[in-house]
Design a protein around this motif. Structure first.
Motif, PDB file in Angstrom:
ATOM      1  N   GLY A   1       0.888  -3.597 -40.389  1.00  0.00           N
ATOM      2  CA  GLY A   1       1.003  -4.454 -39.205  1.00  0.00           C
ATOM      3  C   GLY A   1      -0.317  -4.570 -38.460  1.00  0.00           C
ATOM      4  O   GLY A   1      -0.707  -5.659 -38.028  1.00  0.00           O
ATOM      5  N   ARG A   2      -1.028  -3.460 -38.322  1.00  0.00           N
ATOM      6  CA  ARG A   2      -2.350  -3.503 -37.669  1.00  0.00           C
ATOM      7  C   ARG A   2      -3.333  -4.344 -38.480  1.00  0.00           C
ATOM      8  O   ARG A   2      -4.107  -5.122 -37.926  1.00  0.00           O
ATOM      9  N   CYS A   3      -3.310  -4.202 -39.800  1.00  0.00           N
ATOM     10  CA  CYS A   3      -4.190  -4.995 -40.656  1.00  0.00           C
ATOM     11  C   CYS A   3      -3.875  -6.484 -40.519  1.00  0.00           C
ATOM     12  O   CYS A   3      -4.776  -7.305 -40.348  1.00  0.00           O
ATOM     13  N   LEU A   4      -2.605  -6.835 -40.574  1.00  0.00           N
ATOM     14  CA  LEU A   4      -2.198  -8.242 -40.446  1.00  0.00           C
ATOM     15  C   LEU A   4      -2.608  -8.831 -39.102  1.00  0.00           C
ATOM     16  O   LEU A   4      -2.969 -10.006 -39.008  1.00  0.00           O
ATOM     17  N   GLY A   5      -2.562  -8.015 -38.065  1.00  0.00           N
ATOM     18  CA  GLY A   5      -2.912  -8.470 -36.727  1.00  0.00           C
ATOM     19  C   GLY A   5      -4.366  -8.873 -36.564  1.00  0.00           C
ATOM     20  O   GLY A   5      -4.726  -9.529 -35.587  1.00  0.00           O
ATOM     21  N   ARG A   6      -5.205  -8.518 -37.506  1.00  0.00           N
ATOM     22  CA  ARG A   6      -6.628  -8.889 -37.449  1.00  0.00           C
ATOM     23  C   ARG A   6      -6.875 -10.327 -37.883  1.00  0.00           C
ATOM     24  O   ARG A   6      -7.959 -10.857 -37.679  1.00  0.00           O
ATOM     25  N   PHE A   7      -5.883 -10.968 -38.493  1.00  0.00           N
ATOM     26  CA  PHE A   7      -6.069 -12.318 -39.030  1.00  0.00           C
ATOM     27  C   PHE A   7      -5.671 -13.370 -38.009  1.00  0.00           C
ATOM     28  O   PHE A   7      -4.539 -13.365 -37.515  1.00  0.00           O
ATOM     29  N   PRO A   8      -6.574 -14.308 -37.689  1.00  0.00           N
ATOM     30  CA  PRO A   8      -6.249 -15.351 -36.707  1.00  0.00           C
ATOM     31  C   PRO A   8      -5.066 -16.220 -37.112  1.00  0.00           C
ATOM     32  O   PRO A   8      -4.380 -16.769 -36.255  1.00  0.00           O
ATOM     33  N   CYS A   9      -4.808 -16.359 -38.410  1.00  0.00           N
ATOM     34  CA  CYS A   9      -3.698 -17.217 -38.863  1.00  0.00           C
ATOM     35  C   CYS A   9      -2.343 -16.561 -38.627  1.00  0.00           C
ATOM     36  O   CYS A   9      -1.317 -17.242 -38.669  1.00  0.00           O
TER      37      CYS A   9
END
Length: 182
Positions: A86-94
């Motif tokens: 979830g933290r990794c995914l949160g780094r993506f602007p899309c």
């Protein structure tokens, strides 16, 4: 009814219609209610702390912004990896939304849900591939569920609106129904 609960009820009725798009939305809400901006912020903070307001967030009308392809990507992650991914995914602007849900095996093994917006399907699928590579998800079972139609989308409703002179007008919105691509 106490003055405090009456003010809170009116505050909830105003903010459930959406915050104004301006540099100081809480000041504008305060003006509508005859309060100080700091009091509005404090009351909203208390209502969040008390769980009267469960979530305060943005409803993005993505199609109006030119994002015509939208997908919910679901990931079948072991519970121990959900927070990290979830933290990794949160780094993506899309990625505009990500949340955890319990799996319902064997039909529905997915534990993490992620909303991704793009100008077209190819863009969304390329973004999913990039996310898989960057977050170490290439071997994780996932599904990309594209939106088919738009429906009304709005925030939470907390009760009656205050008098018509004190409540802002509603704005139109959209919600998506999902499909699994072939």
């Amino acid at each position: 009814m106490s003055r405090r609960s009456e003010i809170d009820r009116d505050l909830l009725a105003v903010i459930q219609q959406g915050l104004p798009l301006c540099p100081r939305p809480y000041a504008m809400v305060a003006e509508t209610l005859g309060l100080d901006e700091s009091e509005v912020i404090a009351r909203i903070g208390r209502l969040l702390a008390e769980d009267t307001i469960k979530r305060l967030g943005v409803v993005v009308r993505h199609r109006a912004l030119g994002y015509g392809s939208n997908a919910m990507v679901v990931w079948a992650l072991p519970e121990a990896r959900v927070a990290e991914v979830g933290r990794c995914l949160g780094r993506f602007p899309c990625v505009t939304l990500s949340y955890r849900r319990p799996a319902r095996p064997p039909e529905w093994p997915y534990t993490l849900f992620t909303m991704i917006h793009g100008r077209d399907r190819a863009t969304v699928l390329a973004q999913v591939d990039e996310i898989k590579q960057q977050c170490g998800l290439a071997e994780i079972d996932s599904a990309v569920l594209f939106s088919l139609r738009c429906f009304k989308q709005r925030g939470a409703s907390y009760g009656e609106r205050p008098s018509a002179t004190r409540a802002p007008a509603r704005r139109p919105a959209a919600r998506a129904r999902m499909e699994v691509p072939a």
